[in-house]
Design a protein around this motif. Structure first.
Motif, mmCIF file in Angstrom:
data_model
loop_
_atom_site.group_PDB
_atom_site.id
_atom_site.type_symbol
_atom_site.label_atom_id
_atom_site.label_comp_id
_atom_site.label_asym_id
_atom_site.label_seq_id
_atom_site.Cartn_x
_atom_site.Cartn_y
_atom_site.Cartn_z
ATOM 1 N N ALA A 108 -5.567 1.397 -8.469
ATOM 2 C CA ALA A 108 -6.465 1.305 -9.609
ATOM 3 C C ALA A 108 -6.600 2.645 -10.327
ATOM 4 N N ASP A 109 -6.553 3.745 -9.579
ATOM 5 C CA ASP A 109 -6.686 5.030 -10.277
ATOM 6 C C ASP A 109 -5.434 5.879 -10.111
ATOM 7 N N PRO A 117 -13.913 6.807 -9.178
ATOM 8 C CA PRO A 117 -12.832 5.976 -8.620
ATOM 9 C C PRO A 117 -12.712 6.104 -7.102
ATOM 10 N N VAL A 138 9.605 -6.584 23.091
ATOM 11 C CA VAL A 138 9.855 -5.283 22.543
ATOM 12 C C VAL A 138 11.053 -5.423 21.647
ATOM 13 N N VAL A 139 10.996 -4.703 20.554
ATOM 14 C CA VAL A 139 12.180 -4.811 19.737
ATOM 15 C C VAL A 139 12.713 -3.437 19.478
ATOM 16 N N ALA A 141 -14.128 0.133 0.142
ATOM 17 C CA ALA A 141 -13.744 -1.246 0.501
ATOM 18 C C ALA A 141 -12.774 -1.295 1.687
ATOM 19 N N PRO A 142 -11.599 -0.607 1.609
ATOM 20 C CA PRO A 142 -10.706 -0.669 2.777
ATOM 21 C C PRO A 142 -11.322 -0.051 4.029
ATOM 22 N N ALA A 144 -13.466 -2.546 5.528
ATOM 23 C CA ALA A 144 -12.664 -3.614 6.144
ATOM 24 C C ALA A 144 -12.172 -3.186 7.520
ATOM 25 N N VAL A 145 -11.734 -1.915 7.628
ATOM 26 C CA VAL A 145 -11.298 -1.406 8.932
ATOM 27 C C VAL A 145 -12.460 -1.461 9.918
ATOM 28 N N LEU A 179 -6.807 -4.076 0.261
ATOM 29 C CA LEU A 179 -7.916 -3.324 -0.322
ATOM 30 C C LEU A 179 -7.518 -1.864 -0.528
ATOM 31 N N ALA A 180 -6.777 -1.321 0.441
ATOM 32 C CA ALA A 180 -6.331 0.065 0.309
ATOM 33 C C ALA A 180 -5.362 0.202 -0.868
ATOM 34 N N ARG A 232 -13.813 3.367 -4.615
ATOM 35 C CA ARG A 232 -13.027 2.187 -4.245
ATOM 36 C C ARG A 232 -12.630 2.230 -2.775
ATOM 37 N N TRP A 233 -12.469 3.434 -2.257
ATOM 38 C CA TRP A 233 -11.993 3.568 -0.880
ATOM 39 C C TRP A 233 -13.021 3.088 0.127
ATOM 40 N N ALA A 266 -6.343 -9.354 9.482
ATOM 41 C CA ALA A 266 -7.016 -8.059 9.409
ATOM 42 C C ALA A 266 -6.139 -7.045 8.670
ATOM 43 N N TRP A 313 6.831 -1.574 17.142
ATOM 44 C CA TRP A 313 7.564 -2.322 18.177
ATOM 45 C C TRP A 313 7.796 -1.444 19.395
ATOM 46 N N TRP A 327 -4.076 -3.772 18.996
ATOM 47 C CA TRP A 327 -4.298 -3.313 17.626
ATOM 48 C C TRP A 327 -3.003 -3.269 16.826
ATOM 49 N N PHE A 348 0.834 -1.199 0.000
ATOM 50 C CA PHE A 348 0.000 0.000 0.000
ATOM 51 C C PHE A 348 0.874 1.258 0.000
ATOM 52 N N VAL A 400 -6.119 -7.863 4.841
ATOM 53 C CA VAL A 400 -7.350 -7.490 4.131
ATOM 54 C C VAL A 400 -7.428 -5.976 3.969
ATOM 55 N N VAL A 401 -7.216 -5.257 5.070
ATOM 56 C CA VAL A 401 -7.368 -3.795 5.031
ATOM 57 C C VAL A 401 -6.365 -3.169 4.052
ATOM 58 N N ALA A 420 -13.194 -5.098 10.913
ATOM 59 C CA ALA A 420 -12.164 -5.630 11.812
ATOM 60 C C ALA A 420 -12.329 -5.048 13.216
ATOM 61 N N TRP A 426 -5.293 -1.684 -3.470
ATOM 62 C CA TRP A 426 -6.110 -1.837 -4.680
ATOM 63 C C TRP A 426 -6.820 -0.528 -5.007
ATOM 64 N N ALA A 427 -7.408 0.112 -3.989
ATOM 65 C CA ALA A 427 -8.143 1.353 -4.206
ATOM 66 C C ALA A 427 -7.195 2.437 -4.734
ATOM 67 N N ARG A 428 -5.992 2.466 -4.216
ATOM 68 C CA ARG A 428 -5.033 3.487 -4.611
ATOM 69 C C ARG A 428 -4.458 3.198 -5.996
#
Lengths: 313, 412
Positions: free
Chosen positions: A307-308, B12, B92-93, B18-19, B22-23, A300-301, B15-16, A293, A248, A262, A225, A296-297, B26, A303-305
């Motif tokens: 594509a156009d 276009p 932790v890294v 979709a993500p 998804a957020v 899709l992001a 399209r946004w 998660a 981290w 998260w 992305f 997928v997120v 989730a 892909w959205a970016r």
């Protein structure tokens, strides 16, 4: 053995990316029209993937990167070997177990590299994936051929995941080889105090490799992305490395406990749970769901970016 | 589908969706699962009395289980180095993952793993097959401590530093014990046995009768523990002078196995101590779960149980133990004189001999007509160690301990 593959490749010229990219175009041109039957479509896609992989593995810096990944476990094994035996601390750690069993070199190396080296490798690969090609102009060439942008993006992602697996596998195999050579490979004591026969332990190590690969696959989606956002591959690489390292660091601050579930990196050190008897899955299950998660997120992001996206060059 | 594709081609930016979706999905799934685990779920179960519930719990035939449990303790104990030290921070890294790889640099004293349960939240894995065979594993970051009992064999294992302790337990069957007794003792035993409840129901009745003077025992709302519908038995102290607000035991509605125990303090809204399964099944674990062979390179300590009757301590200076008990029931306070030479006894001289005195010094100082000392203010119990070598402890606030000390002081 896949680990040796990049080394075994014939050394390509400096212009390798362009050659490989034109190869990719050739593969794309050979792809049949969408109306064609499924079988040739799959074959065409595999050709696309193969040329993408060849492009990735033929880059000098990627080969060097694999070398660095493999060097860490070797350095660790040698360091432990030459260290003063009286100085060996008895911590609850894989590193402390190396003296008795070379198997633990692989695990200790994975735990060490999961924080910086492996994410850095993914940052490099994903920077190249879209931004890199956009910069050197090959992306434009790719896009004029009749390959749907979505399929191109999916191919690049699958290549990144395969690259992740290869990187993790190289670390594990190098660890086993270095550890085996210096300390020998013996039945493995689990954290639960049971002892696993070596074949069972190697099977567990493969599961650890797959678990780390799942983490890197999620990071690859994020990287892909970021790569669609810019035409500066170095910028994308730095951004992905920064995001990973920041996660981290945030994960190490107890006051941010609410945020930790998260974060992509939060459940990754749970790979130690693979060394319990029986394997303790709940934390790793959560880790895999977090990975999913993120995949997928960010796919899709991307892909959205993508594509156009206006591709210049 | 074609219409969707067309729509996306014309706009276009769509399209946004979709993500973004998804957020949202989730986040919603994550929040919903957390909320579902926390939600007050009251499954409909046939009504029972406290006596029935106790009877069924005592007569449960389910003795095999395996599961995962969560232990949370908020006893208000101060952070004492060595008690919480064994719990390493989350990974932790570069620091954290490296700490997992390298471990803590300080050598852990033997089997500190068990004491980590006193503070914070921990995960246990539990296996049991009858009363003779059990295994409990305390999960820590990159480490584990196990307690394995198989018949008369008891093993304690700690992955940190690869340490194990092996003990052979005395065979504890009642028949074996009875054989060793003299005829007079056997008669005595028979008499006592005659008074013991012979059925779980009698036991439940006796227990309730005994508790009745100090405690209200009732059946609370139903709940769900680890997916199992459960009754809740609630014990509420009648005495309001105690720090214990109530004890709630969740009991599985089909097997009558206790699944969760929460001890509430008057000082906190959340349980001060909570032990409960997050996942449990009542099938017998495989036999090799309970066999333990220390892995190569383990430091094994042998511990043998003292045989015969314990000898009375001969070298003590006092003729009778200096223990005074004030208060009754839940508000009982025990005041005792520490034996000379114990690490905390020399506190008045200010000699910090040993770790105990050092830790005591960190506790807040209190003083009154009874003298002075250091007080531990816990959520479920308090303790005062005085400078003249007395200790008062009870499930009561510090003020009650002070008055007990003053009372015990005048009584002597």
């Amino acid at each position: 053995m896949p680990a040796a593959e990049p080394v075994g490749l014939p050394a390509t010229a400096i212009s390798a990316p362009d050659e490989a990219a034109s190869d990719l175009q050739g593969a794309a041109l050979a792809a049949p029209a969408p109306a064609a039957v499924a079988q040739p479509a799959v074959a065409a896609w595999l050709r696309l993937l193969r040329s993408e992989m060849r492009l990735m593995l033929s880059r000098r810096r990627n080969q060097a990167g694999l070398g660095v990944l493999a060097a860490i476990p070797i350095v660790m094994a040698i360091a432990v070997k030459i260290a003063d035996p009286s100085n060996q601390h008895q911590g609850e750690s894989f590193l402390a177990s190396i003296v008795g069993n070379g198997f633990f070199v692989a695990l200790a190396a994975l735990v060490v590299e999961i924080g910086l080296f492996l994410p850095l490798a993914i940052a490099m690969l994903s920077g190249d994936a879209v931004a890199g090609e956009a910069q050197i102009g090959t992306l434009r060439g790719l896009l004029v051929v009749p390959v749907p942008r979505t399929r191109l993006l999916a191919t690049k992602y699958v290549a990144l995941v395969l690259g992740s697996f290869l990187g993790v596998l190289v670390v594990a195999v190098a660890g086993l080889v270095a550890g085996g050579a210096l300390f020998g490979l013996h039945p493995v004591a689990t954290l639960s105090g049971t002892t696993l026969a070596l074949p069972v332990a190697l099977w567990r190590l493969l599961l650890v490799v797959l678990y780390v690969t799942a983490f890197l696959a999620a990071l690859s989606a994020l990287g892909l992305f970021v790569s669609t956002l810019t035409e500066q591959p170095l910028g994308a690489t730095v951004a992905v490395a920064l995001i990973s390292t920041t996660m981290w660091i945030l994960d190490s601050i107890p006051q941010l406990g609410w945020l930790h579930p998260w974060l992509l990196v939060d459940k990754q050190v749970a790979l130690a749970d693979m060394l319990r008897d029986p394997i303790y899955w709940p934390t790793m299950r959560l880790g895999l769901l977090t990975d999913l998660a993120y995949v997928v997120v960010f796919l899709l992001a991307a892909w959205a970016r993508f594509a156009d996206k206006d591709v210049s060059g | 589908m074609a219409r969707v594709t067309g729509l996306i081609k014309r706009h276009p930016a769509l399209r946004w969706v979709a993500p973004t979706a998804a957020v949202a999905v989730a986040a919603a799934v994550a929040v919903a699962t957390t909320a579902a685990a926390r939600a007050d779920d009251h499954p409909v179960l046939p009504a029972v009395t406290a006596e029935q519930l106790l009877t069924d719990t005592m007569s449960t035939t389910t003795q095999s289980l395996s599961g995962t449990a969560k232990v949370t303790a908020n006893l208000g104990l101060p952070q004492i180095p060595g008690i919480s030290g064994a719990v390493s921070g989350t990974g932790v890294v570069p620091g954290g993952a490296a700490s997992l790889a390298a471990g803590s640099s300080s050598a852990s004293p033997a089997l500190t793993g068990l004491t980590t349960l006193l503070t914070g939240s921990h995960t246990l894995r539990v296996w049991a097959d009858g009363p003779q065979r059990s295994r409990v594993a305390i999960i820590t970051d990159g480490g584990e401590s196990d307690v394995i009992r198989n018949g008369t064999d008891l093993w304690l294992w700690q992955s940190a530093g690869k340490q194990a302790l092996h003990a052979t337990l005395p065979a504890t069957s009642a028949a074996d014990k009875a054989k060793q007794l003299t005829p007079a003792e056997q008669q005595q035993l028979q008499k006592v046995l005659g008074q013991l409840p012979s059925t779980p129901q009698q036991a439940a009745q006796q227990l309730l009768a005994a508790a009745g003077t100090s405690t209200d025992v009732s059946v609370g709302a139903t709940t769900r523990v680890a997916g199992h519908p459960a009754y809740q038995l609630v014990a509420t102290p009648k005495d309001k002078g105690t720090l214990v607000s109530r004890i709630v035991v969740a009991i599985d509605s089909t097997t009558y196995v206790p699944l969760k125990t929460d001890v509430y303090s008057t000082q906190l809204s959340a349980p001060a101590v909570s032990v409960g399964f997050t996942d449990v099944s009542f099938t017998a674990p495989s036999a090799d779960t309970f066999t333990f062979t220390p892995p190569a390179g383990t430091t094994v300590q042998q511990w043998t149980a003292p045989t015969g009757t314990p000898e009375k301590p001969s070298g003590t200076t006092g003729t009778k133990p200096d223990v005074a008990v004030t208060g009754t029931g839940w508000a009982t306070v025990v005041v005792a004189h520490l034996p000379a030479g114990s690490p905390v006894a020399g506190l008045s001289e200010g000699t910090a001999n040993g770790k105990g005195a050092g830790a005591l010094g960190m506790l807040p100082a209190v003083s009154g007509s009874w003298g002075s000392g250091h007080a531990l203010t816990g959520t479920l119990f308090s303790a005062i160690v005085t400078t003249d070598g007395r200790v008062a402890i009870g499930a009561v606030p510090v003020e009650t301990l002070e008055s007990a000390l003053a009372h015990a002081g005048t009584g002597q």
